[in-house]
Scaffold this motif. Structure first.
Motif, PDB file in Angstrom:
ATOM      1  N   TYR A   1       0.673  -1.237   0.023  1.00 54.63           N
ATOM      2  CA  TYR A   1       0.028   0.001  -0.019  1.00 54.63           C
ATOM      3  C   TYR A   1       0.784   1.434   0.034  1.00 54.63           C
ATOM      4  CZ  TYR A   1      -4.388  -2.528   0.523  1.00 54.63           C
ATOM      5  OH  TYR A   1      -5.329  -3.385   0.395  1.00 54.63           O
ATOM      6  N   GLY A   2       2.233   1.022  -0.191  1.00 48.22           N
ATOM      7  CA  GLY A   2       3.063   2.298  -0.405  1.00 48.22           C
ATOM      8  C   GLY A   2       3.760   2.740   0.722  1.00 48.22           C
ATOM      9  N   ALA A   3       3.853   2.115   1.939  1.00 46.84           N
ATOM     10  CA  ALA A   3       4.488   2.617   3.367  1.00 46.84           C
ATOM     11  C   ALA A   3       5.825   2.074   3.228  1.00 46.84           C
ATOM     12  CB  ALA A   3       3.935   1.869   4.449  1.00 46.84           C
ATOM     13  N   ASN A   4       7.062   2.800   3.633  1.00 43.25           N
ATOM     14  CA  ASN A   4       8.249   2.490   3.941  1.00 43.25           C
ATOM     15  C   ASN A   4       8.096   1.438   5.133  1.00 43.25           C
ATOM     16  OD1 ASN A   4       8.847   4.234   1.767  1.00 43.25           O
ATOM     17  ND2 ASN A   4       9.215   5.824   3.341  1.00 43.25           N
TER      18      ASN A   4
ATOM     19  N   GLY B   1      15.386 -11.914  17.249  1.00 46.17           N
ATOM     20  CA  GLY B   1      16.604 -13.042  17.201  1.00 46.17           C
ATOM     21  C   GLY B   1      16.576 -13.595  15.904  1.00 46.17           C
ATOM     22  N   ASN B   2      15.608 -13.383  15.021  1.00 49.82           N
ATOM     23  CA  ASN B   2      15.601 -14.197  13.655  1.00 49.82           C
ATOM     24  C   ASN B   2      16.210 -12.986  12.537  1.00 49.82           C
ATOM     25  OD1 ASN B   2      15.182 -15.634  11.368  1.00 49.82           O
ATOM     26  ND2 ASN B   2      13.060 -16.260  12.184  1.00 49.82           N
ATOM     27  N   GLU B   3      17.443 -13.040  12.808  1.00 49.98           N
ATOM     28  CA  GLU B   3      17.986 -11.939  11.735  1.00 49.98           C
ATOM     29  C   GLU B   3      17.895 -12.572  10.150  1.00 49.98           C
ATOM     30  OE1 GLU B   3      22.443  -9.753  11.035  1.00 49.98           O
ATOM     31  OE2 GLU B   3      22.252 -11.244  12.559  1.00 49.98           O
ATOM     32  N   ALA B   4      18.113 -13.966  10.051  1.00 52.54           N
ATOM     33  CA  ALA B   4      17.987 -14.490   8.882  1.00 52.54           C
ATOM     34  C   ALA B   4      16.719 -13.997   8.065  1.00 52.54           C
ATOM     35  CB  ALA B   4      18.383 -15.806   8.703  1.00 52.54           C
ATOM     36  N   LYS B   5      15.492 -14.328   8.851  1.00 49.26           N
ATOM     37  CA  LYS B   5      14.251 -13.906   8.300  1.00 49.26           C
ATOM     38  C   LYS B   5      13.943 -12.491   7.968  1.00 49.26           C
ATOM     39  CE  LYS B   5      11.122 -16.143   7.403  1.00 49.26           C
ATOM     40  NZ  LYS B   5      10.618 -16.435   6.218  1.00 49.26           N
ATOM     41  N   ALA B   6      14.637 -11.731   8.987  1.00 48.98           N
ATOM     42  CA  ALA B   6      14.493 -10.278   8.660  1.00 48.98           C
ATOM     43  C   ALA B   6      15.234  -9.941   7.446  1.00 48.98           C
ATOM     44  CB  ALA B   6      15.191  -9.475  10.050  1.00 48.98           C
ATOM     45  N   SER B   7      16.521 -10.486   7.270  1.00 50.52           N
ATOM     46  CA  SER B   7      17.128 -10.219   5.918  1.00 50.52           C
ATOM     47  C   SER B   7      16.331 -10.537   4.650  1.00 50.52           C
ATOM     48  CB  SER B   7      18.428 -10.762   5.962  1.00 50.52           C
ATOM     49  OG  SER B   7      19.295 -10.545   4.907  1.00 50.52           O
ATOM     50  N   GLU B   8      15.556 -11.615   4.669  1.00 48.51           N
ATOM     51  CA  GLU B   8      14.781 -12.046   3.757  1.00 48.51           C
ATOM     52  C   GLU B   8      13.664 -11.212   3.503  1.00 48.51           C
ATOM     53  OE1 GLU B   8      11.626 -15.875   3.212  1.00 48.51           O
ATOM     54  OE2 GLU B   8      13.742 -16.252   4.250  1.00 48.51           O
ATOM     55  N   LEU B   9      13.073 -10.723   4.553  1.00 48.23           N
ATOM     56  CA  LEU B   9      11.976 -10.026   4.417  1.00 48.23           C
ATOM     57  C   LEU B   9      12.264  -8.548   3.830  1.00 48.23           C
ATOM     58  CD1 LEU B   9       8.900  -9.668   4.886  1.00 48.23           C
ATOM     59  CD2 LEU B   9       9.369  -8.988   7.052  1.00 48.23           C
ATOM     60  N   ILE B  10      13.425  -8.084   4.118  1.00 45.88           N
ATOM     61  CA  ILE B  10      13.858  -6.954   3.601  1.00 45.88           C
ATOM     62  C   ILE B  10      13.975  -6.842   1.939  1.00 45.88           C
ATOM     63  CG2 ILE B  10      15.949  -5.278   3.588  1.00 45.88           C
ATOM     64  CD1 ILE B  10      16.274  -5.667   6.520  1.00 45.88           C
ATOM     65  N   HIS B  11      14.865  -7.945   1.541  1.00 45.89           N
ATOM     66  CA  HIS B  11      14.793  -8.179   0.190  1.00 45.89           C
ATOM     67  C   HIS B  11      13.675  -8.158  -0.591  1.00 45.89           C
ATOM     68  CE1 HIS B  11      19.133  -8.130   0.635  1.00 45.89           C
ATOM     69  NE2 HIS B  11      19.318  -9.385   1.406  1.00 45.89           N
ATOM     70  N   GLU B  12      12.608  -8.795   0.120  1.00 43.54           N
ATOM     71  CA  GLU B  12      11.418  -9.135  -0.684  1.00 43.54           C
ATOM     72  C   GLU B  12      10.670  -7.814  -0.607  1.00 43.54           C
ATOM     73  OE1 GLU B  12       7.164 -11.420   0.395  1.00 43.54           O
ATOM     74  OE2 GLU B  12       9.054 -12.228   1.532  1.00 43.54           O
ATOM     75  N   ILE B  13      10.782  -6.888   0.260  1.00 42.87           N
ATOM     76  CA  ILE B  13      10.029  -5.656   0.086  1.00 42.87           C
ATOM     77  C   ILE B  13      10.838  -4.802  -0.665  1.00 42.87           C
ATOM     78  CG2 ILE B  13       9.504  -3.763   1.607  1.00 42.87           C
ATOM     79  CD1 ILE B  13       8.572  -5.845   3.854  1.00 42.87           C
ATOM     80  N   GLN B  14      11.889  -4.791  -0.468  1.00 41.91           N
ATOM     81  CA  GLN B  14      12.951  -3.797  -1.410  1.00 41.91           C
ATOM     82  C   GLN B  14      12.506  -4.277  -2.878  1.00 41.91           C
ATOM     83  OE1 GLN B  14      17.064  -4.130   0.036  1.00 41.91           O
ATOM     84  NE2 GLN B  14      16.800  -2.333   1.443  1.00 41.91           N
ATOM     85  N   ALA B  15      12.349  -5.554  -3.163  1.00 40.98           N
ATOM     86  CA  ALA B  15      12.080  -5.861  -4.485  1.00 40.98           C
ATOM     87  C   ALA B  15      10.774  -5.147  -5.180  1.00 40.98           C
ATOM     88  CB  ALA B  15      12.236  -7.425  -4.678  1.00 40.98           C
ATOM     89  N   GLN B  16       9.867  -4.856  -4.129  1.00 40.74           N
ATOM     90  CA  GLN B  16       8.581  -4.141  -4.444  1.00 40.74           C
ATOM     91  C   GLN B  16       8.822  -2.633  -4.884  1.00 40.74           C
ATOM     92  OE1 GLN B  16       5.566  -4.779  -1.390  1.00 40.74           O
ATOM     93  NE2 GLN B  16       6.075  -6.725  -1.190  1.00 40.74           N
ATOM     94  N   GLY B  17       9.970  -2.143  -4.390  1.00 46.82           N
ATOM     95  CA  GLY B  17      10.509  -0.750  -4.615  1.00 46.82           C
ATOM     96  C   GLY B  17      10.013  -0.032  -3.492  1.00 46.82           C
ATOM     97  N   ARG B  18      10.070  -0.562  -2.433  1.00 51.31           N
ATOM     98  CA  ARG B  18       9.641   0.175  -1.021  1.00 51.31           C
ATOM     99  C   ARG B  18      11.039   0.211  -0.214  1.00 51.31           C
ATOM    100  NH1 ARG B  18       7.152   3.118  -2.903  1.00 51.31           N
ATOM    101  NH2 ARG B  18       7.369   4.009  -0.575  1.00 51.31           N
ATOM    102  N   PRO B  19      11.535   1.511   0.223  1.00 46.21           N
ATOM    103  CA  PRO B  19      12.523   1.334   1.194  1.00 46.21           C
ATOM    104  C   PRO B  19      12.462   0.752   2.543  1.00 46.21           C
ATOM    105  CG  PRO B  19      12.015   3.637   0.493  1.00 46.21           C
ATOM    106  CD  PRO B  19      10.817   2.809   0.025  1.00 46.21           C
ATOM    107  N   CYS B  20      13.288  -0.056   2.681  1.00 50.27           N
ATOM    108  CA  CYS B  20      12.863  -0.983   3.972  1.00 50.27           C
ATOM    109  C   CYS B  20      14.382  -1.105   4.870  1.00 50.27           C
ATOM    110  CB  CYS B  20      12.496  -2.326   3.657  1.00 50.27           C
ATOM    111  SG  CYS B  20      12.075  -3.418   4.850  1.00 50.27           S
ATOM    112  N   MET B  21      14.285  -1.141   6.182  1.00 49.50           N
ATOM    113  CA  MET B  21      15.496  -1.587   6.896  1.00 49.50           C
ATOM    114  C   MET B  21      15.017  -2.469   8.236  1.00 49.50           C
ATOM    115  SD  MET B  21      15.972   1.834   9.625  1.00 49.50           S
ATOM    116  CE  MET B  21      17.169   1.232  10.646  1.00 49.50           C
ATOM    117  N   SER B  22      16.039  -3.140   8.842  1.00 46.29           N
ATOM    118  CA  SER B  22      15.710  -4.017   9.815  1.00 46.29           C
ATOM    119  C   SER B  22      16.436  -3.427  11.099  1.00 46.29           C
ATOM    120  CB  SER B  22      16.182  -5.626   9.455  1.00 46.29           C
ATOM    121  OG  SER B  22      17.670  -5.636   9.639  1.00 46.29           O
ATOM    122  N   VAL B  23      15.920  -3.739  12.219  1.00 50.96           N
ATOM    123  CA  VAL B  23      16.339  -3.135  13.296  1.00 50.96           C
ATOM    124  C   VAL B  23      16.078  -4.114  14.442  1.00 50.96           C
ATOM    125  CG1 VAL B  23      14.182  -1.702  14.032  1.00 50.96           C
ATOM    126  CG2 VAL B  23      16.504  -1.302  15.065  1.00 50.96           C
ATOM    127  N   GLN B  24      17.204  -4.529  15.077  1.00 48.60           N
ATOM    128  CA  GLN B  24      16.939  -5.560  16.419  1.00 48.60           C
ATOM    129  C   GLN B  24      16.928  -4.785  17.669  1.00 48.60           C
ATOM    130  OE1 GLN B  24      19.220  -6.415  19.009  1.00 48.60           O
ATOM    131  NE2 GLN B  24      18.080  -8.110  19.594  1.00 48.60           N
TER     132      GLN B  24
END
Length: 254
Positions: free
Chosen positions: A31-34, A41-64
């Motif tokens: 819907y357009g949100a960054n 603890g699940n850094e691997a899933k966070a990284s996977e999710l970031i790449h997926e969202i960035q592939a949609q063209g949305r700015p994205c970051m993870s934070v622990q």
């Protein structure tokens, strides 16, 4: 009438690597949100999710961060602002998992763990992110509650106690900051079909569904849709609400 449009908004989802959180993150991004993907603890899933969202063209970051630690939440806020700017939408979705049993058998430590991850997470997020929302006279605080808060079934005591406490925080917060045009609402899922169910072919449960007016379990997408609606301008005059998304399995009364 316009539809849901979150373009230009930045959303933080705590517990975004979890079964429901990851679908919320994807949906708000659609819907357009960054997106800010919080994880503990699940850094691997966070990284996977970031790449997926960035592939949609949305700015994205993870934070622990440990959302039960206020200083960790403040540090998270500082990291987020430095990279993504101010947060417009905060979704409190993270919760500590534990094994459910009767009150007499439930380990004592499970009660403070639920208080910390439901009540204190909500307080920490409010203290960290609401002040800037007040300055901008705009913002969305969305808590993920549960139908269990109304059911009070055997075995649910620690979870129900934590979520009922969270409900109190959100209702009071809605009254305290409403004048600044910040809405504070809760989404209360039922027993929801998630990616884990699809992988295990465990979507159907007749014993549960027969008591649901719609005669089925909801999906993770149903929950994410409700969150997206509350995050949008379409819900700008809704605050202090506890909204079950469970096919009518529980119905708040008047």
């Amino acid at each position: 009438m316009t539809g849901i449009d979150l373009a230009g908004k930045t959303a933080l989802i705590t517990g975004a690597t979890g079964q429901l959180g990851r679908v919320m993150a994807r949906t708000l991004a659609e819907y357009g949100a960054n997106i800010i993907v919080h994880y503990r603890g699940n850094e691997a899933k966070a990284s996977e999710l970031i790449h997926e969202i960035q592939a949609q063209g949305r700015p994205c970051m993870s934070v622990q961060a440990d959302i039960t630690d206020y200083q960790a939440v403040v540090t998270m806020k500082e990291k987020v602002i430095a990279e993504m700017g101010q947060v417009d939408i905060v979704v409190a979705n993270a919760v500590i998992q534990y094994e459910w049993t009767s009150i007499l058998d439930q380990p004592l430590e499970d009660y403070p763990s639920q208080f910390e991850s439901c009540v204190m997470q909500s307080v920490h997020l409010a203290k960290a992110f609401v002040p800037s929302m007040i300055e901008r006279r705009s913002g969305r605080m969305i808590g993920i509650n549960t139908e269990c808060s109304m059911q009070n079934f055997p075995g649910q005591s620690a979870y129900t106690a934590g979520k009922r406490g969270m409900d109190g925080i959100y209702r009071v917060l809605a009254k305290e900051i409403g004048e600044y045009q910040i809405t504070v609402n809760q989404v209360a899922p039922g027993w929801t079909i998630s990616e884990r169910d699809r992988e295990n072919n465990s979507e159907e449960n007749e014993a549960y569904s027969r008591n649901v007016p719609l005669k089925r379990r909801g999906t993770d997408q149903d929950i994410a849709n409700a969150v997206a609606f509350l995050a949008s301008d379409m819900a700008s005059f809704i605050t202090g609400a506890y909204i079950p998304v469970n096919g009518g399995n529980v119905m708040p009364s008047i």
